[in-house]
Design an enzyme around this catalytic site. Structure first.
Site, short mmCIF file in Angstrom:
data_model
loop_
_atom_site.label_atom_id
_atom_site.label_comp_id
_atom_site.label_asym_id
_atom_site.label_seq_id
_atom_site.Cartn_x
_atom_site.Cartn_y
_atom_site.Cartn_z
N HIS A 80 0.86 -1.18 0.00
CA HIS A 80 0.00 0.00 0.00
C HIS A 80 0.90 1.23 0.00
O HIS A 80 1.93 1.25 0.69
CB HIS A 80 -0.90 0.04 1.23
N ALA A 144 -6.10 -5.12 -5.65
CA ALA A 144 -6.05 -6.23 -4.68
C ALA A 144 -7.29 -6.20 -3.81
O ALA A 144 -7.84 -5.14 -3.51
CB ALA A 144 -4.79 -6.14 -3.83
N GLY A 146 -8.71 -7.84 -0.10
CA GLY A 146 -8.41 -8.57 1.14
C GLY A 146 -9.45 -8.21 2.18
O GLY A 146 -9.65 -7.04 2.46
N CYS A 175 0.77 -10.77 -3.64
CA CYS A 175 -0.30 -11.76 -3.51
C CYS A 175 0.14 -13.17 -3.82
O CYS A 175 -0.67 -14.03 -4.14
CB CYS A 175 -1.51 -11.36 -4.36
#
Length: 222
Positions: A80, A144, A146, A175
Protein backbone atom coordinates in the site's frame (compact mmCIF):
# COMPACT_ATOMS: atom_id res chain seq x y z
CA UNK A 1 -20.81 13.55 7.67
CA UNK A 2 -21.67 12.42 4.15
CA UNK A 3 -23.90 9.40 3.69
CA UNK A 4 -24.76 7.31 0.63
CA UNK A 5 -27.67 4.89 0.78
CA UNK A 6 -27.77 5.44 4.53
CA UNK A 7 -24.11 4.46 5.02
CA UNK A 8 -21.41 6.86 6.18
CA UNK A 9 -18.96 7.68 3.40
CA UNK A 10 -15.63 9.09 4.58
CA UNK A 11 -12.76 10.35 2.41
CA UNK A 12 -9.47 10.98 4.22
CA UNK A 13 -7.80 14.30 3.46
CA UNK A 14 -4.31 13.02 4.37
CA UNK A 15 -2.27 9.82 4.18
CA UNK A 16 -3.34 7.63 7.06
CA UNK A 17 -0.59 5.47 8.64
CA UNK A 18 -1.53 1.82 8.34
CA UNK A 19 -1.48 1.02 12.10
CA UNK A 20 -3.75 4.00 12.75
CA UNK A 21 -6.20 2.84 10.08
CA UNK A 22 -6.20 -0.71 11.40
CA UNK A 23 -6.89 0.46 14.95
CA UNK A 24 -9.72 2.68 13.77
CA UNK A 25 -11.25 -0.16 11.78
CA UNK A 26 -11.08 -2.46 14.79
CA UNK A 27 -12.84 0.13 16.94
CA UNK A 28 -15.53 0.86 14.35
CA UNK A 29 -16.28 -2.82 13.78
CA UNK A 30 -16.74 -3.36 17.52
CA UNK A 31 -19.06 -0.36 17.66
CA UNK A 32 -21.12 -1.67 14.73
CA UNK A 33 -21.40 -5.05 16.42
CA UNK A 34 -22.59 -3.40 19.64
CA UNK A 35 -25.05 -1.08 17.90
CA UNK A 36 -23.04 2.01 18.85
CA UNK A 37 -22.17 3.13 15.31
CA UNK A 38 -23.37 2.73 11.75
CA UNK A 39 -21.71 1.16 8.75
CA UNK A 40 -18.82 2.93 7.04
CA UNK A 41 -17.08 3.16 3.68
CA UNK A 42 -13.65 4.75 4.19
CA UNK A 43 -11.55 5.87 1.20
CA UNK A 44 -7.93 6.77 1.86
CA UNK A 45 -4.26 6.47 0.99
CA UNK A 46 -1.43 5.05 3.09
CA UNK A 47 2.27 5.93 3.36
CA UNK A 48 4.36 3.09 1.84
CA UNK A 49 3.89 -0.18 3.70
CA UNK A 50 3.80 -3.93 3.13
CA UNK A 51 1.03 -5.89 4.81
CA UNK A 52 0.87 -9.60 5.41
CA UNK A 53 -2.40 -11.48 5.22
CA UNK A 54 -3.17 -14.70 7.02
CA UNK A 55 -1.66 -16.80 4.19
CA UNK A 56 1.55 -14.77 3.82
CA UNK A 57 4.72 -16.79 3.14
CA UNK A 58 7.86 -15.16 4.66
CA UNK A 59 9.82 -16.26 1.58
CA UNK A 60 7.72 -13.84 -0.48
CA UNK A 61 9.05 -10.84 1.45
CA UNK A 62 12.03 -10.20 -0.81
CA UNK A 63 13.16 -6.73 0.24
CA UNK A 64 11.47 -5.17 3.30
CA UNK A 65 12.25 -1.64 2.19
CA UNK A 66 9.10 -0.38 3.93
CA UNK A 67 7.52 -1.23 7.29
CA UNK A 68 5.80 -4.62 7.36
CA UNK A 69 2.60 -5.20 9.32
CA UNK A 70 0.72 -8.43 9.98
CA UNK A 71 -3.01 -8.09 9.60
CA UNK A 72 -6.01 -10.33 10.05
CA UNK A 73 -7.26 -9.99 6.47
CA UNK A 74 -7.13 -12.88 4.05
CA UNK A 75 -4.45 -13.17 1.40
CA UNK A 76 -0.68 -12.87 1.28
CA UNK A 77 1.71 -9.92 1.00
CA UNK A 78 0.58 -6.73 -0.64
CA UNK A 79 1.83 -3.18 -0.94
CA UNK A 80 0.00 0.00 0.00
CA UNK A 81 1.28 3.48 -0.74
CA UNK A 82 0.88 6.81 -2.49
CA UNK A 83 -0.97 6.58 -5.77
CA UNK A 84 -3.28 3.80 -4.59
CA UNK A 85 -6.93 4.22 -3.72
CA UNK A 86 -7.69 2.17 -0.64
CA UNK A 87 -11.29 1.38 0.20
CA UNK A 88 -12.21 -0.06 3.59
CA UNK A 89 -15.76 -1.34 3.98
CA UNK A 90 -17.26 -1.91 7.40
CA UNK A 91 -20.64 -3.45 6.64
CA UNK A 92 -22.97 -5.63 8.70
CA UNK A 93 -23.63 -8.78 6.68
CA UNK A 94 -26.12 -9.98 9.29
CA UNK A 95 -28.44 -7.31 7.86
CA UNK A 96 -27.91 -8.57 4.32
CA UNK A 97 -26.55 -11.85 3.02
CA UNK A 98 -24.44 -13.99 5.35
CA UNK A 99 -22.22 -15.25 2.57
CA UNK A 100 -18.56 -14.19 2.61
CA UNK A 101 -17.86 -15.49 -0.88
CA UNK A 102 -20.74 -13.47 -2.26
CA UNK A 103 -19.44 -10.43 -0.40
CA UNK A 104 -15.99 -10.77 -1.98
CA UNK A 105 -17.61 -11.32 -5.38
CA UNK A 106 -19.66 -8.14 -4.90
CA UNK A 107 -16.61 -6.15 -3.78
CA UNK A 108 -14.71 -7.22 -6.89
CA UNK A 109 -17.71 -6.29 -9.03
CA UNK A 110 -17.86 -2.83 -7.46
CA UNK A 111 -14.25 -2.06 -8.34
CA UNK A 112 -14.61 -3.55 -11.82
CA UNK A 113 -17.64 -1.36 -12.48
CA UNK A 114 -15.82 1.78 -11.30
CA UNK A 115 -12.79 1.04 -13.47
CA UNK A 116 -15.03 0.26 -16.44
CA UNK A 117 -16.73 3.64 -16.13
CA UNK A 118 -13.29 5.22 -16.45
CA UNK A 119 -12.26 3.27 -19.55
CA UNK A 120 -10.36 0.34 -18.04
CA UNK A 121 -11.57 -3.15 -18.90
CA UNK A 122 -11.14 -5.15 -15.69
CA UNK A 123 -12.32 -8.61 -14.73
CA UNK A 124 -12.23 -11.40 -12.17
CA UNK A 125 -9.92 -14.36 -12.75
CA UNK A 126 -11.12 -17.77 -11.64
CA UNK A 127 -9.06 -19.11 -8.77
CA UNK A 128 -7.36 -15.75 -8.14
CA UNK A 129 -8.77 -13.06 -5.87
CA UNK A 130 -8.32 -9.52 -7.14
CA UNK A 131 -8.94 -7.27 -10.10
CA UNK A 132 -7.23 -7.99 -13.42
CA UNK A 133 -6.90 -6.36 -16.83
CA UNK A 134 -5.42 -7.13 -20.24
CA UNK A 135 -5.58 -3.53 -21.44
CA UNK A 136 -1.78 -3.36 -21.43
CA UNK A 137 -1.46 -6.51 -23.54
CA UNK A 138 -0.58 -9.20 -21.02
CA UNK A 139 -2.74 -10.05 -18.04
CA UNK A 140 -1.84 -7.95 -15.01
CA UNK A 141 -3.25 -7.12 -11.60
CA UNK A 142 -4.59 -3.61 -11.12
CA UNK A 143 -6.37 -4.09 -7.79
CA UNK A 144 -6.05 -6.23 -4.68
CA UNK A 145 -8.86 -7.54 -2.50
CA UNK A 146 -8.41 -8.57 1.14
CA UNK A 147 -11.19 -8.91 3.67
CA UNK A 148 -11.90 -10.11 7.17
CA UNK A 149 -15.34 -10.78 8.59
CA UNK A 150 -15.80 -10.74 12.34
CA UNK A 151 -19.22 -11.68 13.73
CA UNK A 152 -20.60 -10.82 10.29
CA UNK A 153 -19.12 -7.31 10.18
CA UNK A 154 -16.60 -6.78 7.38
CA UNK A 155 -13.16 -5.18 7.57
CA UNK A 156 -10.46 -4.19 5.06
CA UNK A 157 -11.49 -4.10 1.40
CA UNK A 158 -9.65 -3.15 -1.81
CA UNK A 159 -6.55 -1.35 -3.09
CA UNK A 160 -6.60 -0.03 -6.66
CA UNK A 161 -3.46 1.13 -8.44
CA UNK A 162 -4.14 4.57 -9.88
CA UNK A 163 -0.62 6.00 -10.07
CA UNK A 164 1.72 4.30 -7.56
CA UNK A 165 5.43 3.71 -8.13
CA UNK A 166 5.22 0.16 -9.46
CA UNK A 167 8.82 -0.50 -8.42
CA UNK A 168 7.61 -0.49 -4.82
CA UNK A 169 5.87 -3.82 -5.48
CA UNK A 170 9.26 -5.44 -6.17
CA UNK A 171 10.02 -5.84 -2.48
CA UNK A 172 7.43 -8.64 -2.30
CA UNK A 173 5.80 -11.30 -4.43
CA UNK A 174 2.48 -9.48 -4.75
CA UNK A 175 -0.30 -11.76 -3.51
CA UNK A 176 1.99 -14.75 -4.00
CA UNK A 177 1.67 -14.68 -7.80
CA UNK A 178 5.14 -14.16 -9.33
CA UNK A 179 3.92 -15.06 -12.82
CA UNK A 180 1.63 -12.04 -13.06
CA UNK A 181 2.82 -8.42 -13.16
CA UNK A 182 1.21 -5.50 -11.38
CA UNK A 183 -0.09 -2.56 -13.40
CA UNK A 184 -1.67 0.82 -12.75
CA UNK A 185 -4.14 3.11 -14.46
CA UNK A 186 -1.27 5.51 -15.20
CA UNK A 187 0.75 2.74 -16.87
CA UNK A 188 -2.29 2.15 -19.09
CA UNK A 189 -2.30 5.82 -20.10
CA UNK A 190 -5.24 6.73 -17.85
CA UNK A 191 -4.87 9.81 -15.65
CA UNK A 192 -7.39 9.03 -12.88
CA UNK A 193 -7.34 11.12 -9.73
CA UNK A 194 -8.57 9.75 -6.41
CA UNK A 195 -11.57 12.11 -6.57
CA UNK A 196 -12.48 10.85 -10.04
CA UNK A 197 -12.22 7.25 -8.94
CA UNK A 198 -14.26 8.00 -5.81
CA UNK A 199 -17.02 9.44 -7.99
CA UNK A 200 -17.06 6.26 -10.09
CA UNK A 201 -17.27 4.19 -6.92
CA UNK A 202 -20.15 6.31 -5.66
CA UNK A 203 -22.06 5.82 -8.91
CA UNK A 204 -21.64 2.03 -8.71
CA UNK A 205 -22.34 1.87 -4.96
CA UNK A 206 -26.08 1.09 -5.11
CA UNK A 207 -25.46 -1.92 -7.35
CA UNK A 208 -22.74 -3.10 -4.96
CA UNK A 209 -25.15 -2.93 -2.03
CA UNK A 210 -27.76 -4.85 -4.02
CA UNK A 211 -25.18 -7.57 -4.68
CA UNK A 212 -24.16 -7.70 -1.01
CA UNK A 213 -27.86 -8.04 -0.22
CA UNK A 214 -28.09 -11.28 -2.14
CA UNK A 215 -27.94 -10.81 -5.90
CA UNK A 216 -24.30 -11.88 -6.15
CA UNK A 217 -25.32 -15.54 -5.65
CA UNK A 218 -27.40 -15.35 -8.81
CA UNK A 219 -24.58 -13.54 -10.65
CA UNK A 220 -22.11 -16.29 -9.75
CA UNK A 221 -24.46 -18.93 -11.08
CA UNK A 222 -25.28 -16.96 -14.23
Amino acid sequence: METKNGIEWRVADHRVPYPEALAEMETRVAEIQNGQAGELIWLLEHPPVYTAGTSADPAELIDPRFPVFATGRGGRYTYHGPGQRIGYAMLDLSRRNKDVRCYVHALEGWVIAALGALGINAFRAEGRIGIWTRDGGSEAKIGAIGVRVRRWVTMHGFAVNLNPDLDDFNGIVPCGLPEFPVISAAALGKDISPATFDAALAFAFPAFLDAVGGTCAAEKQG
